[in-house]
Design a protein around this motif. Structure first.
Motif, PDB file in Angstrom:
ATOM      1  N   ARG A  22       0.839  -1.174  -0.100  1.00  0.00           N
ATOM      2  CA  ARG A  22      -0.109   0.041   0.185  1.00  0.00           C
ATOM      3  C   ARG A  22       0.816   1.283   0.133  1.00  0.00           C
ATOM      4  N   GLU A  41      -1.135  -4.664   2.023  1.00  0.00           N
ATOM      5  CA  GLU A  41      -2.543  -4.786   2.056  1.00  0.00           C
ATOM      6  C   GLU A  41      -3.041  -5.554   2.945  1.00  0.00           C
ATOM      7  N   ASP A  42      -2.187  -6.884   3.184  1.00  0.00           N
ATOM      8  CA  ASP A  42      -2.869  -7.800   3.882  1.00  0.00           C
ATOM      9  C   ASP A  42      -1.810  -7.984   5.040  1.00  0.00           C
TER      10      ASP A  42
END
Length: 92
Positions: A22, A41-42
């Motif tokens: 991100r 992101e995760d």
């Protein structure tokens, strides 16, 4: 423990292997140079990156990869502010 001359593109190349990124923010002041925040992101991708990149050699420097700990950082900033306030009181 990043090399000071590492580029953003080089950082993306290293960290993107573990999942979609991100954001990457590199330290730019004298006290933050050689450090960066990498936001995945995760959370599982971040966990995978921490496990695989801790100790990874980049330009002769071994990376130290840690999770961000906001409570620990807040304590550090609070301590710095208290020291500054104490110094200001000593000057009066």
């Amino acid at each position: 423990n990043l090399p000071y001359k590492i580029t953003s593109e080089e950082m993306y190349d290293i960290f993107k292997k573990y999942g979609p990124i991100r954001q990457i923010r590199k330290g730019v002041t004298n006290s933050t140079r050689g450090s960066a925040f990498v936001v995945y992101e995760d959370i599982y991708d971040a966990k995978n990156a921490v496990e695989h990149l801790s100790g990874f050699n980049v330009c002769g420097r071994y990376l130290v990869v840690l999770y961000y700990q906001p409570k620990k950082m807040q304590k550090k900033f609070d301590l710095q502010r208290e020291k500054q306030e104490l110094e200001a009181l000593k000057r009066k």
